[in-house]
Design a protein around this motif. Structure first.
Motif, PDB file in Angstrom:
ATOM      1  N   PHE A 182       0.831  -1.203   0.000  1.00  0.00           N
ATOM      2  CA  PHE A 182       0.000   0.000   0.000  1.00  0.00           C
ATOM      3  C   PHE A 182       0.869   1.259   0.000  1.00  0.00           C
ATOM      4  O   PHE A 182       0.609   2.218  -0.740  1.00  0.00           O
ATOM      5  N   PHE A 224      -5.307  -3.831  -0.934  1.00  0.00           N
ATOM      6  CA  PHE A 224      -6.622  -3.894  -0.295  1.00  0.00           C
ATOM      7  C   PHE A 224      -7.177  -5.314  -0.303  1.00  0.00           C
ATOM      8  O   PHE A 224      -7.942  -5.698   0.589  1.00  0.00           O
ATOM      9  N   LYS A 227      -6.026  -7.085   2.769  1.00  0.00           N
ATOM     10  CA  LYS A 227      -6.806  -6.636   3.919  1.00  0.00           C
ATOM     11  C   LYS A 227      -8.197  -7.270   3.921  1.00  0.00           C
ATOM     12  O   LYS A 227      -8.725  -7.644   4.972  1.00  0.00           O
ATOM     13  N   GLY A 260     -11.161  -3.439   4.319  1.00  0.00           N
ATOM     14  CA  GLY A 260     -10.569  -3.719   3.012  1.00  0.00           C
ATOM     15  C   GLY A 260     -11.593  -3.618   1.896  1.00  0.00           C
ATOM     16  O   GLY A 260     -11.314  -3.068   0.821  1.00  0.00           O
ATOM     17  N   ALA A 263     -12.319  -0.016   1.215  1.00  0.00           N
ATOM     18  CA  ALA A 263     -11.250   0.601   0.422  1.00  0.00           C
ATOM     19  C   ALA A 263     -11.364   0.201  -1.051  1.00  0.00           C
ATOM     20  O   ALA A 263     -11.116   1.021  -1.946  1.00  0.00           O
ATOM     21  N   THR A 267     -11.852   2.635  -4.263  1.00  0.00           N
ATOM     22  CA  THR A 267     -10.922   2.534  -5.397  1.00  0.00           C
ATOM     23  C   THR A 267     -11.676   2.398  -6.707  1.00  0.00           C
ATOM     24  O   THR A 267     -11.367   3.071  -7.704  1.00  0.00           O
TER      25      THR A 267
END
Length: 531
Positions: A182, A224, A227, A260, A263, A267
């Motif tokens: 990341f 991600f 995660k 995650g 995120a 994205t």
């Protein structure tokens, strides 16, 4: 500069949690006061998050420039419909898990669960989760990940047993790898665009060559994906989560992987609006669902089984995001809220099973339907919800995802619908196996019978057969607070069904607010309107 009420409210979930952690640390020698501070902190955060959701629902997205530095130059906190919804459900879960931990006598400061460590660390983890949902730039999101990474490692290894240290080592190595990837992604993105502000990235990344965009996109999704525990990046989870204390496992399973997913949603809907990875993500979603549930079917330990179902059902959320349409995204958001609640509730219920039966292995358990009928209900309701039995929220979420997949009209969409249906059936089979072994059969029929359960079951049967009162039997004391908290979480999971209409509408509004990234970008960069 005049402060609006939301300018004060928006940072409060993070600030209150960190302040509470600091006070709890100062009170490390006063267990009772430390517990009071932690409970009051998370109760206050829950109230604040409900107000944030109500305000955002009525007035739209709110952006706070920390320190007065206007975006894109400073740190911004963004409260939109999605982040506000995630804040509320996460604060409900963290508050209930804290009460459950208190009921488990975590406040006694025992060797396995020292309260002086637990309370401040738990509040730091909560602060990291809340900050992740509000972060308006990638570096602040990275800081959030690091906050709950450090806290989660401490919580995972409470008691410092060999098994927990081994599991914690695996977890920390994988998490550090994810953080490194990341951080590299942030460096690459900043080098290519000159910004890490999520809204501004949407505009600047579109100006880069397609091959550069693809590299940056892949690196970010891999970070991600670890995660979120998507296949094949989920290998660490089933070995890490089951070893922790029950409340820690519950909050990990319910919340951390969903950060995650959150995120990934940001994205795919804002940073890379015109994604070229939708087909890849659909394949990943399919493999995550199928491989995860096949792993669950093969397990005899209930915690490991639920850990594999956790991996499997992450696939449903990735499925909705990968479809790239509002229907799929709205269904994925609703399913995320559902899964946070139900997965947490199941792990809390299994904590009670472990207390009552002395094990979480189906090889040793049996007769809990007779020995602990109330516990049986507390397990059965969320278990059926996880399996997607109508009309529960799991069914509603899956139905929304299947409708979105069919509306997509591609062979891959149809294949994912079929894989989702198969996964749901196999989830029911895995849950049914647990029910049959741990609750339905006699303890004497277990592969490795627990002598105490066998004796208690036989005595209870004898008392009932002879017409005596059940109170004549000396039964183990019920962990009342743990049971009460689990009951509350079961009620919350049922409310997701009772109020499915308005909650699903909020999820769809959140999806519409992310459509093309435009509403989010306008709120952050053009609050007065585009010129």
């Amino acid at each position: 500069m005049t402060l609006e009420p939301m300018d004060i409210l928006t940072p409060m979930p993070v600030l209150l949690s960190l302040l509470g952690a600091g006070v709890a640390l100062l009170l490390s020698r006063q267990n009772r006061m430390q517990t009071v501070v932690s409970v009051l902190t998370l109760a206050s955060v829950l109230a604040v998050n409900v107000m944030i959701l109500a305000t955002v629902h009525l007035h739209g997205t709110h952006v706070v420039a920390v320190g007065g530095w206007e975006p894109p130059f400073g740190i911004v906190l963004v409260a939109d419909q999605l982040s506000a919804l995630m804040l509320v459900i996460s604060s409900i879960v963290t508050f209930c898990v804290l009460l459950y931990a208190i009921g488990q006598e975590m406040t006694d400061g025992t060797e396995d669960t020292p309260v002086s460590i637990f309370n401040p660390t738990y509040l730091v983890l909560c602060a990291g989760v809340f900050n992740a949902f509000l972060a308006g730039d990638l570096f602040n999101l990275y800081v959030s990940f690091e906050m709950f990474l450090v806290a989660s490692y401490v919580l995972l290894t409470l008691g410092a047993t060999e098994q927990r240290i081994r599991a914690g080592t695996t977890y920390i190595v994988v998490s550090l790898l994810s953080s490194l990837i990341f951080l590299l992604a942030i460096g690459f993105i900043y080098g290519a665009t000159g910004t890490v502000n999520i809204a501004q990235l949407s505009e600047r990344l579109a100006e880069l060559p397609n091959d550069v965009q693809m590299v940056l996109h892949i690196v970010l999704i891999v970070a991600f994906g670890i995660k979120a525990a998507v296949f094949p990046l989920s290998f660490w989870l089933p070995d890490s989560y089951p070893t922790a204390p029950a409340p820690v496992t519950a909050v990990f399973a319910g919340l951390l992987t969903k950060v995650g997913i959150y995120a990934i949603i940001r994205t795919e809907t804002i940073i890379f609006v015109n994604s070229d990875l939708n087909a890849v993500l659909m394949v990943v979603a399919l493999l995550t669902m199928v491989v995860g549930i096949l792993g669950a079917v093969a397990q005899s330990d209930i915690k490991r089984l639920l850990s594999f179902t956790l991996v499997s059902h992450i696939g449903y959320m990735v499925f909705g995001v990968a479809l790239g349409n509002t229907l799929g995204l709205g269904a994925a958001i609703y399913y995320t809220v559902h899964h946070i609640t139900v997965q947490t509730t199941l792990f809390l219920a299994i904590g009670l099973v472990e207390v009552r039966g002395g094990s979480t292995s189906t090889r040793r358990l049996g007769g809990l339907m007779v020995l602990a009928p109330a516990l049986s209900v507390l397990f059965f309701v969320p278990a059926m919800n996880l399996a997607g039995i109508p009309p529960l929220s799991g069914f509603i979420g899956k139905l929304g995802l299947f409708q979105a997949g069919i509306a997509e009209g591609t062979w891959l969409g149809y294949l994912l619908v079929g894989a989702g249906a198969l996964t749901s059936l196999l989830t029911l089979y895995a849950i049914g196996k647990v029910w049959n072994f741990a609750f339905w059969r006699s303890p004497a029929d277990a592969e490795e019978p627990n002598d105490e359960l066998v004796e208690e079951y036989a005595e209870l049967k004898r008392v009932r057969r002879e017409g005596g009162a059940v109170t004549e039997l000396a039964r183990p004391a019920s962990p009342r607070m743990m049971t009460a908290v689990t009951t509350v979480m079961v009620a919350v999971s049922v409310l997701l069904t009772v109020f499915a209409g308005p909650i699903y509408d909020m999820a769809m509004q959140a999806a519409e607010g992310l459509e093309g990234g435009t509403p989010y970008i306008d709120a952050v960069l053009y609050p007065g309107g585009r010129t």
